[in-house]
Design a protein around this motif. Structure first.
Motif, PDB file in Angstrom:
ATOM      1  N   ALA A   1       6.317   3.240   0.644  1.00 20.72           N
ATOM      2  CA  ALA A   1       6.862   2.250  -0.599  1.00 20.72           C
ATOM      3  C   ALA A   1       7.609   1.122  -0.042  1.00 20.72           C
ATOM      4  CB  ALA A   1       8.314   3.069  -0.671  1.00 20.72           C
ATOM      5  N   SER A   2       7.723   0.440   0.959  1.00 22.35           N
ATOM      6  CA  SER A   2       7.796  -0.696   1.703  1.00 22.35           C
ATOM      7  C   SER A   2       7.146  -1.838   1.403  1.00 22.35           C
ATOM      8  CB  SER A   2       8.407  -0.739   2.844  1.00 22.35           C
ATOM      9  OG  SER A   2       7.117  -0.665   3.937  1.00 22.35           O
ATOM     10  N   ARG A   3       6.167  -1.530   1.221  1.00 20.01           N
ATOM     11  CA  ARG A   3       5.149  -1.996   0.841  1.00 20.01           C
ATOM     12  C   ARG A   3       4.485  -2.461  -0.683  1.00 20.01           C
ATOM     13  NH1 ARG A   3       5.376  -1.170   5.644  1.00 20.01           N
ATOM     14  NH2 ARG A   3       3.983  -1.462   6.991  1.00 20.01           N
TER      15      ARG A   3
ATOM     16  N   ASP B   1      -5.482  -1.070   5.859  1.00 23.12           N
ATOM     17  CA  ASP B   1      -6.873  -0.747   5.624  1.00 23.12           C
ATOM     18  C   ASP B   1      -7.000  -0.057   4.509  1.00 23.12           C
ATOM     19  OD1 ASP B   1      -7.894  -2.613   7.880  1.00 23.12           O
ATOM     20  OD2 ASP B   1      -8.426  -0.808   8.760  1.00 23.12           O
ATOM     21  N   ILE B   2      -5.958   0.664   4.279  1.00 22.05           N
ATOM     22  CA  ILE B   2      -6.756   1.053   3.014  1.00 22.05           C
ATOM     23  C   ILE B   2      -5.840   0.550   1.588  1.00 22.05           C
ATOM     24  CG2 ILE B   2      -7.832   2.966   3.448  1.00 22.05           C
ATOM     25  CD1 ILE B   2      -5.340   5.103   3.987  1.00 22.05           C
ATOM     26  N   ASP B   3      -4.908  -0.053   2.268  1.00 21.38           N
ATOM     27  CA  ASP B   3      -3.524  -0.674   1.704  1.00 21.38           C
ATOM     28  C   ASP B   3      -3.903  -1.815   1.049  1.00 21.38           C
ATOM     29  OD1 ASP B   3      -0.949  -1.427  -0.130  1.00 21.38           O
ATOM     30  OD2 ASP B   3       0.312  -1.105   2.086  1.00 21.38           O
ATOM     31  N   ALA B   4      -4.891  -2.017  -0.075  1.00 20.31           N
ATOM     32  CA  ALA B   4      -5.970  -2.855  -0.250  1.00 20.31           C
ATOM     33  C   ALA B   4      -6.068  -2.337  -1.850  1.00 20.31           C
ATOM     34  CB  ALA B   4      -7.139  -3.592  -0.013  1.00 20.31           C
ATOM     35  N   GLU B   5      -5.408  -3.430  -2.500  1.00 18.33           N
ATOM     36  CA  GLU B   5      -5.795  -3.206  -4.059  1.00 18.33           C
ATOM     37  C   GLU B   5      -7.128  -2.784  -4.364  1.00 18.33           C
ATOM     38  OE1 GLU B   5      -6.163  -6.277  -8.352  1.00 18.33           O
ATOM     39  OE2 GLU B   5      -5.151  -6.852  -6.883  1.00 18.33           O
TER      40      GLU B   5
ATOM     41  N   PHE C   1      -1.237   8.698   6.326  1.00 14.23           N
ATOM     42  CA  PHE C   1      -0.892   7.991   7.000  1.00 14.23           C
ATOM     43  C   PHE C   1      -0.521   6.752   6.682  1.00 14.23           C
ATOM     44  CE2 PHE C   1      -0.107  11.708  10.011  1.00 14.23           C
ATOM     45  CZ  PHE C   1       0.781  11.349   9.931  1.00 14.23           C
ATOM     46  N   TYR C   2       0.112   5.499   6.526  1.00 13.38           N
ATOM     47  CA  TYR C   2      -0.045   4.807   6.314  1.00 13.38           C
ATOM     48  C   TYR C   2      -0.762   3.699   7.433  1.00 13.38           C
ATOM     49  CZ  TYR C   2       0.151  -0.413   4.480  1.00 13.38           C
ATOM     50  OH  TYR C   2       0.111  -1.309   4.284  1.00 13.38           O
ATOM     51  N   ASN C   3      -1.587   2.639   6.624  1.00 12.39           N
ATOM     52  CA  ASN C   3      -2.699   2.157   7.230  1.00 12.39           C
ATOM     53  C   ASN C   3      -3.121   1.265   6.735  1.00 12.39           C
ATOM     54  OD1 ASN C   3      -5.274   1.847   8.496  1.00 12.39           O
ATOM     55  ND2 ASN C   3      -6.242   2.948   8.645  1.00 12.39           N
TER      56      ASN C   3
ATOM     57  N   ASN D   1       6.538   7.578   6.572  1.00 15.91           N
ATOM     58  CA  ASN D   1       5.246   7.344   6.073  1.00 15.91           C
ATOM     59  C   ASN D   1       5.544   7.020   4.785  1.00 15.91           C
ATOM     60  OD1 ASN D   1       2.499   7.310   5.576  1.00 15.91           O
ATOM     61  ND2 ASN D   1       2.531   8.921   4.607  1.00 15.91           N
ATOM     62  N   ALA D   2       6.629   8.022   4.053  1.00 12.98           N
ATOM     63  CA  ALA D   2       6.653   7.348   2.617  1.00 12.98           C
ATOM     64  C   ALA D   2       8.043   6.084   2.742  1.00 12.98           C
ATOM     65  CB  ALA D   2       8.258   8.249   2.189  1.00 12.98           C
ATOM     66  N   ILE D   3       8.556   5.678   3.921  1.00  6.60           N
ATOM     67  CA  ILE D   3       9.735   4.690   3.769  1.00  6.60           C
ATOM     68  C   ILE D   3       8.726   3.292   3.771  1.00  6.60           C
ATOM     69  CG2 ILE D   3      10.716   2.733   5.497  1.00  6.60           C
ATOM     70  CD1 ILE D   3      12.776   5.077   5.778  1.00  6.60           C
TER      71      ILE D   3
END
Length: 188
Positions: free
Chosen positions: A97-99, A51-55, A47-49, A92-94
């Motif tokens: 893919a939106s970020r 906190d884990i969407d970082a380089e 699931f999108y979070n 969740n996929a959207i």
């Protein structure tokens, strides 16, 4: 017309789902020069979070989805309706893919939605929610390419949608409209 690549995201993870069969039929109905690829790894994406969407921290499954969307010319969602809305796996996929915000893989990418359910409503609530989420995510939703199938348990319970001539014609028209949008943009 050059090869047009359309990535298909199916909202049901069940291998024998009718929505998956509709995606397979759409791939079969695609006109020459259009390739549909059904994305097989939606169930692996956390699931999108933020906190884990970082380089360096983006989960491999989420990064693979972003790359698949970016490598496509268009995206086609095939969605059932779960409790009156789209399945969490598609939302969740959207989200992934939106970020990153304002520059995600969906930004400006042509997209269309096919919805299907066992009810006569034809998953129109799910369809509308998918269109809304795609639009907010920055996709260029091709509303004319929309398609809704109702009472699919009766219609496709005994046969694959690829064996239904009317369904194939409708799916082919949706895929063609999406591909024409891609080509019109490329030639603009």
């Amino acid at each position: 017309m050059s090869q047009t690549r359309i990535l298909v995201l199916v909202g049901s993870l069940r291998a024998a789902s009718i929505n998956r069969r509709l995606a397979e039929a759409a791939a079969k109905a695609a006109p020459e020069g259009v390739e549909l690829a059904i994305y097989e790894r939606l169930g692996e994406i956390p699931f999108y979070n933020e906190d884990i969407d970082a380089e360096g921290e983006v989960p491999a499954a989420a990064q693979a989805l972003r790359e698949a969307v970016a490598a496509s010319d268009a995206v086609l969602l095939v969605t059932p309706e779960y409790n009156g809305t789209l399945p969490a796996v598609l939302k969740n996929a959207i989200d992934w893919a939106s970020r990153p915000y304002g520059a995600g893989a969906l930004k400006g990418r042509p997209a269309a939605v096919i919805s299907a359910s066992i009810s006569a409503n034809a998953a129109k609530w799910s369809h509308d929610d998918a269109v809304k989420a795609l639009g907010v995510a920055g996709a260029d939703v091709v509303k004319e390419a929309s398609l809704n199938f109702g009472v699919i348990g009766q219609r496709f319970g005994e046969i694959h949608p690829a064996d239904d001539a009317e369904a194939l014609t409708q799916l082919a028209a949706t895929v063609l409209l999406l591909a024409e949008t891609v080509n019109a943009r490329a030639n603009a």
